[in-house]
Structure formats: structure tokens, C-alpha cells
Design a protein around this motif. Structure first.
Motif, PDB file in Angstrom:
ATOM      1  N   GLU A   1     -14.982  65.758 -28.624  1.00  0.00           N
ATOM      2  CA  GLU A   1     -14.030  65.987 -29.092  1.00  0.00           C
ATOM      3  C   GLU A   1     -13.443  65.281 -30.722  1.00  0.00           C
ATOM      4  N   ASP A   2     -13.587  64.377 -30.507  1.00  0.00           N
ATOM      5  CA  ASP A   2     -12.834  64.435 -31.218  1.00  0.00           C
ATOM      6  C   ASP A   2     -14.125  64.007 -32.814  1.00  0.00           C
ATOM      7  N   ILE A   3     -14.930  63.886 -32.659  1.00  0.00           N
ATOM      8  CA  ILE A   3     -15.847  63.312 -33.267  1.00  0.00           C
ATOM      9  C   ILE A   3     -16.208  64.663 -34.623  1.00  0.00           C
ATOM     10  N   ASP A   4     -16.711  65.843 -33.794  1.00  0.00           N
ATOM     11  CA  ASP A   4     -16.282  67.186 -33.953  1.00  0.00           C
ATOM     12  C   ASP A   4     -15.251  67.549 -34.956  1.00  0.00           C
ATOM     13  N   GLN A   5     -13.723  67.484 -34.745  1.00  0.00           N
ATOM     14  CA  GLN A   5     -12.680  67.530 -34.914  1.00  0.00           C
ATOM     15  C   GLN A   5     -13.120  66.999 -36.782  1.00  0.00           C
TER      16      GLN A   5
ATOM     17  N   LEU B   1     -20.354  56.860 -34.249  1.00  0.00           N
ATOM     18  CA  LEU B   1     -19.293  56.951 -33.667  1.00  0.00           C
ATOM     19  C   LEU B   1     -18.989  57.228 -32.577  1.00  0.00           C
ATOM     20  N   LEU B   2     -20.012  57.517 -31.379  1.00  0.00           N
ATOM     21  CA  LEU B   2     -20.237  57.712 -30.267  1.00  0.00           C
ATOM     22  C   LEU B   2     -19.715  57.055 -29.469  1.00  0.00           C
ATOM     23  N   ALA B   3     -19.712  55.677 -29.330  1.00  0.00           N
ATOM     24  CA  ALA B   3     -19.946  54.311 -28.769  1.00  0.00           C
ATOM     25  C   ALA B   3     -17.805  53.856 -28.700  1.00  0.00           C
ATOM     26  N   TYR B   4     -17.523  54.658 -29.850  1.00  0.00           N
ATOM     27  CA  TYR B   4     -15.874  54.231 -29.882  1.00  0.00           C
ATOM     28  C   TYR B   4     -14.689  55.208 -29.560  1.00  0.00           C
TER      29      TYR B   4
ATOM     30  N   ALA C   1      -7.818  61.687 -40.056  1.00  0.00           N
ATOM     31  CA  ALA C   1      -8.784  60.116 -39.333  1.00  0.00           C
ATOM     32  C   ALA C   1      -7.698  59.026 -39.278  1.00  0.00           C
ATOM     33  N   ALA C   2      -7.072  59.403 -39.736  1.00  0.00           N
ATOM     34  CA  ALA C   2      -5.898  58.211 -39.937  1.00  0.00           C
ATOM     35  C   ALA C   2      -5.101  57.628 -38.026  1.00  0.00           C
TER      36      ALA C   2
ATOM     37  N   HIS D   1     -12.140  68.429 -40.501  1.00  0.00           N
ATOM     38  CA  HIS D   1     -10.890  67.771 -42.153  1.00  0.00           C
ATOM     39  C   HIS D   1     -12.086  67.036 -42.702  1.00  0.00           C
ATOM     40  N   GLU D   2     -13.271  66.632 -42.358  1.00  0.00           N
ATOM     41  CA  GLU D   2     -13.898  66.117 -43.208  1.00  0.00           C
ATOM     42  C   GLU D   2     -15.016  66.843 -44.377  1.00  0.00           C
ATOM     43  N   VAL D   3     -14.655  68.025 -44.791  1.00  0.00           N
ATOM     44  CA  VAL D   3     -15.912  68.827 -44.830  1.00  0.00           C
ATOM     45  C   VAL D   3     -16.407  68.196 -46.526  1.00  0.00           C
ATOM     46  N   ALA D   4     -16.155  67.724 -47.167  1.00  0.00           N
ATOM     47  CA  ALA D   4     -15.803  66.905 -48.365  1.00  0.00           C
ATOM     48  C   ALA D   4     -16.873  65.555 -48.124  1.00  0.00           C
TER      49      ALA D   4
END
Length: 284
Positions: free
Chosen positions: A46-50, A39-42, A174-175, A54-57
Motif C-alpha cells: 500500500e505504501d509503495i502504491d502511494q 522495495l517489497l522486502a522493506y 517518501a521522506a 507522489h513520485e509521478v515524475a
């Protein structure tokens, strides 16, 4: 439990895994699925860490001993170890690390259960599990000396570069941030906990549990829940009293009432009579 969406299955599995760990009095072990490099290319870090928050499961994989699992790839089709094979988890093999190198983050408690997390980037070397396959195939795997144990067949399922795990992002966060609904991650372990699964994974299986939970919540994505999906879900048991339908809203009930067979099948059933059946049987 059988459900119509992967998001619902993952949430239920996490709750069930916590319950299992609590009953056994052991920590629930987890590790992050490595989505960062994809995901880092896009997206920014900080957003990836968040996203992980939100997507623990869906962005963590979990282990607890004696829990049900499922194989997610064709590991060895000839020996019955293929996509969808049921498993029972036994243990994990820890990765090698240097002296003094941390393997786990600090434990913390959530819902009364101790959560033990591998440090970022680490995961078990293998998940060791008992596959539910025929006695003939068990004997063959023993002949090949593929079992870790003498008393029962325990296979070490290791990560492989050819296997790509699907991660599903269903949170509002995510959305809003524009993350894809689905992402394939390389070098992941080819199994996952399976306290529940989707109707697609349960096709062809007969469930012998005393209680089989059924979730008929309407899919909010394509393809929508159809009458064939419902039939697959309710026909997994031998007796109707094995089914326990989970509550769902008025919109779900309204959708179910509108479900009908395809028009061509309905016309065929109306025209098909016993006389026609006899005539058809007499044709060579």
C-alpha cells in the motif's frame, strides 16, 4: 534547462513532455519503473502504491516522438554511444503479448493531454532514437547495420540486465515513510527524456539553443551548490543573451552572494603577477 537537482529536472521534463505531446496532438506514453520488487522486502504494498502517486515524475518513464533524450550508460563507447550522449526520440518498439492480452491501461486526460500507460510490469522493447554523434561514427554504425531506418541512423536502445537506472525520491511522502532518497533499478531502458538535465550532465557541452533556461535554486542536499557549479551552468552557451534565469527565492539569492573561490585559489590569484608569469614561462 539546466538545474542543480534531479527532482527539479524531472518535474520540468514532465511539464515539457506534456507540452510537446499537446503540440503534436498525440498521447504521452509512459510506463512504470519497476521499483516494487526492490522495495517489497522493506515496505508494504500500500505504501509503495502511494509512492507512485507522489513520485509521478521520477517513477514513470515517458516517451513522445521528436523529443530530446539522453543515453544513461556506456552503450558502446568505441562508437560514441556513451553516458550523456544526446538523442532525438523517433519511436518505440512494443513488447510481444499474447492474443487478447492488454498492453495499455485505459487512457485518461491530464492538463489537456491524453496519457497512455503500459499495464503494470510492461515497458517498450526498445526506444528507437537518433544519436547526436560524429558523421564518421554514423557511417560506422551504418556499416554494422545497426540502424532501423535507411534515411537516418535510428538505433534501438533495449533494456539490459547490466544497466541499473537511478530513481530519486524527493517528495515529502517518501521522506515521512522512510523511503531511500535514491534507488537503483535493474533491467530498465538506458535512455530518458532530456528537456532538462543537471549541471553534472551538461559538463563539457555547448548548447546552441536560442534560449537556455537556468535554474539556480539552492540544493537542499550534499554537496551544496558551489561557485564551480554555477560556472559550469552559465558557461554552456556561446552568448550571454542565450541564458534565461528562472526565478528563485531570497534564500537562493543570499546563498549565491556568499559564494567565493576556494581560499588557496584566491591567494594564488592575488600573488600571481605578469612578472611571475614571464619568469614561470622561462623555466624549462
Amino acid at each position: 534547462m539546466v538545474a542543480v537537482s534531479q527532482k527539479e529536472v524531472q518535474a520540468y521534463t514532465l511539464r515539457a513532455a506534456k507540452t510537446k505531446a499537446s503540440q503534436l496532438g498525440v498521447p504521452l506514453i509512459r510506463w512504470r519503473i519497476n521499483v516494487r520488487e526492490h522495495l517489497l522486502a522493506y515496505f508494504n504494498a500500500e505504501d509503495i502504491d502511494q509512492l507512485l502517486v507522489h513520485e509521478v515524475a521520477s517513477l514513470y518513464a515517458y516517451f513522445v516522438a521528436d523529443a530530446p533524450g539522453i543515453l544513461l550508460c556506456n552503450w558502446n563507447v568505441a562508437l560514441g554511444l556513451c553516458n550523456g550522449t544526446p538523442l532525438t526520440y523517433r519511436s518505440i518498439t512494443l513488447p510481444k503479448c499474447k492474443p487478447g492480452e492488454a498492453l495499455f491501461e485505459d487512457d485518461y486526460t491530464e492538463d489537456g493531454v491524453v496519457i497512455r500507460t503500459f499495464v503494470d510490469g510492461k515497458q517498450p522493447e526498445s526506444i528507437n532514437a537518433v544519436p547526436h554523434i560524429s558523421p564518421e561514427r554514423v557511417a560506422k554504425l551504418r556499416e554494422l547495420k545497426m540502424s532501423l531506418e535507411k534515411d537516418e541512423l535510428v538505433i534501438p536502445f533495449k533494456a539490459a540486465s547490466k544497466y541499473r537506472r537511478k530513481c530519486h525520491f524527493g517528495s515529502k511522502y517518501a521522506a515521512e515513510k522512510g523511503f531511500p532518497k535514491e534507488l537503483q533499478v535493474a533491467k530498465a531502458l538506458p535512455t530518458e527524456l532530456a528537456f532538462g538535465n543537471t549541471d553534472h550532465k551538461y559538463q563539457g557541452r555547448t548548447i546552441k539553443k536560442e534560449r537556455f533556461l537556468l535554474s539556480l535554486a539552492v540544493r537542499n542536499f550534499s554537496p551544496p551548490l558551489g561557485i564551480r557549479d554555477v560556472y559550469v551552468m552559465v558557461s554552456r552557451v556561446l552568448l550571454g543573451n542565450q541564458l534565461a534565469v528562472l526565478p528563485f527565492g531570497k534564500s537562493g539569492l543570499s546563498h549565491l552572494k556568499k559564494l567565493r573561490h576556494a581560499e588557496d585559489l584566491r591567494i594564488y590569484c592575488l600573488l600571481y603577477t605578469s612578472d611571475a608569469a614571464d619568469e614561470e614561462d622561462s623555466v624549462d
